[in-house]
Design a protein around this motif. Structure first.
Motif, mmCIF file in Angstrom:
data_model
loop_
_atom_site.group_PDB
_atom_site.id
_atom_site.type_symbol
_atom_site.label_atom_id
_atom_site.label_comp_id
_atom_site.label_asym_id
_atom_site.label_seq_id
_atom_site.Cartn_x
_atom_site.Cartn_y
_atom_site.Cartn_z
ATOM 1 N N PHE A 347 0.866 -1.183 0.000
ATOM 2 C CA PHE A 347 0.000 0.000 0.000
ATOM 3 C C PHE A 347 0.893 1.221 0.000
ATOM 4 O O PHE A 347 1.317 1.714 1.043
ATOM 5 C CB PHE A 347 -0.903 -0.031 1.234
ATOM 6 C CG PHE A 347 -1.953 1.052 1.271
ATOM 7 C CD1 PHE A 347 -2.534 1.539 0.112
ATOM 8 C CD2 PHE A 347 -2.385 1.563 2.487
ATOM 9 C CE1 PHE A 347 -3.507 2.537 0.158
ATOM 10 C CE2 PHE A 347 -3.363 2.547 2.551
ATOM 11 C CZ PHE A 347 -3.918 3.036 1.383
ATOM 12 N N ARG A 348 1.232 1.716 -1.195
ATOM 13 C CA ARG A 348 2.136 2.841 -1.344
ATOM 14 C C ARG A 348 1.413 4.119 -1.736
ATOM 15 O O ARG A 348 1.853 5.215 -1.416
ATOM 16 C CB ARG A 348 3.200 2.533 -2.416
ATOM 17 C CG ARG A 348 3.965 1.243 -2.192
ATOM 18 C CD ARG A 348 4.818 1.311 -0.956
ATOM 19 N NE ARG A 348 5.923 2.236 -1.114
ATOM 20 C CZ ARG A 348 7.118 1.902 -1.605
ATOM 21 N NH1 ARG A 348 7.351 0.677 -2.009
ATOM 22 N NH2 ARG A 348 8.090 2.799 -1.687
ATOM 23 N N GLY A 349 0.315 3.987 -2.508
ATOM 24 C CA GLY A 349 -0.399 5.157 -2.996
ATOM 25 C C GLY A 349 -1.888 5.043 -2.781
ATOM 26 O O GLY A 349 -2.449 3.945 -2.770
ATOM 27 N N ASP A 350 -2.538 6.184 -2.606
ATOM 28 C CA ASP A 350 -3.980 6.228 -2.384
ATOM 29 C C ASP A 350 -4.565 7.358 -3.231
ATOM 30 O O ASP A 350 -3.873 8.325 -3.570
ATOM 31 C CB ASP A 350 -4.270 6.468 -0.907
ATOM 32 C CG ASP A 350 -5.663 6.051 -0.486
ATOM 33 O OD1 ASP A 350 -6.372 5.421 -1.302
ATOM 34 O OD2 ASP A 350 -6.043 6.340 0.667
ATOM 35 N N ALA A 351 -5.822 7.232 -3.587
ATOM 36 C CA ALA A 351 -6.547 8.283 -4.308
ATOM 37 C C ALA A 351 -7.631 8.802 -3.376
ATOM 38 O O ALA A 351 -8.555 8.064 -3.023
ATOM 39 C CB ALA A 351 -7.155 7.737 -5.597
ATOM 40 N N VAL A 352 -7.516 10.067 -2.970
ATOM 41 C CA VAL A 352 -8.386 10.616 -1.933
ATOM 42 C C VAL A 352 -9.279 11.717 -2.504
ATOM 43 O O VAL A 352 -8.966 12.335 -3.520
ATOM 44 C CB VAL A 352 -7.564 11.152 -0.747
ATOM 45 C CG1 VAL A 352 -6.654 10.055 -0.199
ATOM 46 C CG2 VAL A 352 -6.725 12.367 -1.153
ATOM 47 N N ALA A 353 -10.400 11.959 -1.839
ATOM 48 C CA ALA A 353 -11.399 12.912 -2.313
ATOM 49 C C ALA A 353 -11.027 14.344 -1.929
ATOM 50 O O ALA A 353 -10.662 14.626 -0.781
ATOM 51 C CB ALA A 353 -12.764 12.566 -1.748
ATOM 52 N N VAL A 354 -11.144 15.253 -2.910
ATOM 53 C CA VAL A 354 -10.879 16.676 -2.711
ATOM 54 C C VAL A 354 -12.104 17.460 -3.185
ATOM 55 O O VAL A 354 -12.685 17.149 -4.236
ATOM 56 C CB VAL A 354 -9.639 17.125 -3.508
ATOM 57 C CG1 VAL A 354 -9.400 18.625 -3.362
ATOM 58 C CG2 VAL A 354 -8.404 16.340 -3.069
ATOM 59 N N ALA A 355 -12.494 18.488 -2.436
ATOM 60 C CA ALA A 355 -13.701 19.261 -2.759
ATOM 61 C C ALA A 355 -13.505 20.084 -4.030
ATOM 62 O O ALA A 355 -12.538 20.835 -4.148
ATOM 63 C CB ALA A 355 -14.066 20.171 -1.598
ATOM 64 N N LYS A 356 -14.452 19.980 -4.975
ATOM 65 C CA LYS A 356 -14.412 20.773 -6.202
ATOM 66 C C LYS A 356 -14.919 22.196 -5.998
ATOM 67 O O LYS A 356 -14.691 23.067 -6.842
ATOM 68 C CB LYS A 356 -15.263 20.099 -7.292
ATOM 69 C CG LYS A 356 -14.625 18.884 -7.919
ATOM 70 C CD LYS A 356 -15.407 18.417 -9.136
ATOM 71 C CE LYS A 356 -14.664 17.314 -9.869
ATOM 72 N NZ LYS A 356 -15.370 16.886 -11.088
#
Length: 447
Positions: A347-356
């Protein structure tokens, strides 16, 4: 290089490689187009929310009535996995919750699983791959998609003795794209809404390619499969053509843009002012490598390889990827060799939610490519430390407090059902790999 020979032997023995395909969209249809031309490969069952639509997709790509009659069509993926004699299950739905469920069912049934569903892979792939290895089956990324193709290039470079400096893909990118919504996506593709609708194009799906989310997801998958690091500040999307890859994607100490060697990165096919990049890599993948000695660097020059000014850094690239048209490589590699075409090993990378935009408490998030959030690439250790909300779970969940435009959302910002199976799987993955993620926390300036 002997997959075709191995398949011919299976075909001659009357033991075809049998597949269950889940999801007959564009990727699945491209795979189906190749099946009639691959003796020894059979699709035993096709699962789709609309079996009639799946049948029509098969007709469109050239299936005859005999092949259609020999194939089961259903909308029940779990039943198809359990009851269909098959070697490989292809999960191509794009829905992370559904993908995780299907992957676990395939593993339990002793089937290899080819995960086209990168969203599911990034959400819980390290745990699913570990479960598959324990069960003696293959969990694989999908050849033809950019993560598997990049992982292959990284493996090639390392197996031949080169140090990998950077690897990734190309895309069309401008900073303003992060805030694009499905309402205004088509103008960036040079289409009218009417043209897109007539072509059956889904605005939210295509927006996920534009707003940076798909790039974040795919780079996280590559990092997890290869052990490459993730840039601490996220993807930079530098404008870069193929001739400039070894100039741009080298460490900052040597004149490039990288904080350190050994990272994933996406290059843009557009200059920041919107002009096209010369010889762009929009559809392709690349690896930048370093010569281990002066002799190898001299060979780069002698054989015409594009290098930086020092001759020390060079790049190899593949200008195109053909997604489902190339998927046979994963299917046959799993069934005949027992090998994945890339799989998450950590587990090296993650895709996280950012507010538009500024979001208000009580609003419902609409996930990848939607109106509320986009996905940003982040080192897994940083994501865990912040309690960042994975983009794969930022769908149909309600905000419990306001979130400012550009802020990373956290688990505590949403009303999440802790008893949900997908949530529990993600939490289990985080717990299982937290120590490994922390060990590989990026350290800027370390060569």
């Amino acid at each position: 290089m002997n997959l075709h020979h191995m398949l011919k032997s299976r075909h001659a023995e009357g033991r075809p490689v049998r597949v269950v395909l889940i999801g007959a969209g564009k990727f699945g249809s491209m795979f189906l187009a190749q099946v009639p031309h691959t003796p020894g490969l059979e699709v035993a069952a096709i699962v789709d929310l609309s079996p009639d639509r799946a049948r029509e997709a098969c007709r469109i790509v050239g299936w005859d009535d005999a092949r259609l009659a020999a194939t089961a069509f259903t909308d029940d993926g779990m039943a198809a996995i359990a009851r269909t004699p098959a070697d490989v299950v292809i999960e191509a739905t794009g829905n992370p919750a559904v993908g995780i469920r299907h992957a676990r069912a395939a593993i339990a049934a002793g089937r290899h699983i080819v995960m086209v569903n990168v969203e599911a892979d990034v959400l819980a792939g390290p745990l699913l791959a570990e479960e598959a290895r324990s069960a003696g089956v293959v969990y694989s990324l999908a050849y033809g998609d950019q993560p598997a193709l990049t992982a292959e290039m990284v493996d090639w470079a390392r197996a031949t003795g080169f140090r990998v400096i950077a690897a990734g893909k190309g895309t069309k990118y401008l900073p303003a794209y992060h805030d694009v919504t499905p309402d205004d996506v088509w103008g960036h593709y040079g289409l009218t809404p009417q043209e897109a609708q007539a072509a059956g194009m889904n605005p939210q799906m295509f927006n996920s390619f534009l707003d940076g989310t798909k790039s974040a997801i795919e780079m996280a998958a590559i990092a997890n499969a290869t052990g490459l690091d993730v840039p601490e500040c996220g993807l930079a999307f530098p404008p870069c053509g193929v001739d400039d890859l070894p100039h741009v994607l080298r460490p900052r100490s040597d004149g490039g843009i990288l904080d350190k060697p050994g990272v994933v990165e996406v290059v843009s096919s557009l200059e920041r002012d919107g002009r096209p990049v010369f010889r762009d890599l929009r559809w392709g993948v690349y690896v930048v490598l370093e010569a281990p000695n002066d002799y190898a660097a001299a060979c780069f020059r002698q054989y015409g390889l594009k290098t930086d000014a020092s001759g020390r850094y060079a790049a190899m690239y593949k200008p195109y990827h053909l997604i489902g048209l190339e998927l046979n490589i994963s299917v046959l590699s799993a069934a005949l060799r027992g090998e994945p075409t890339g799989q998450p090993l950590g587990f090296r990378g993650d895709a996280v939610a950012v507010a538009k935009r500024d979001l208000k408490a009580g609003e419902m998030l609409d996930g990848e490519g939607g109106y509320t959030v986009w996905g940003r690439l982040m080192p897994a250790a940083q994501s865990l430390s912040l309690g960042a909300l994975p983009i794969g779970l930022a769908h149909k969940v309600r905000l419990s407090r306001d979130v400012a435009h550009g802020d990373v959302l956290s688990w505590s910002d949403v009303e999440m059902d802790a008893a949900n199976d997908t949530v529990k799987t993600r939490r289990a993955m985080e717990a299982r790999f937290a120590d490994v993620a922390q060990q590989h926390k990026p350290k800027l300036g370390v060569a």
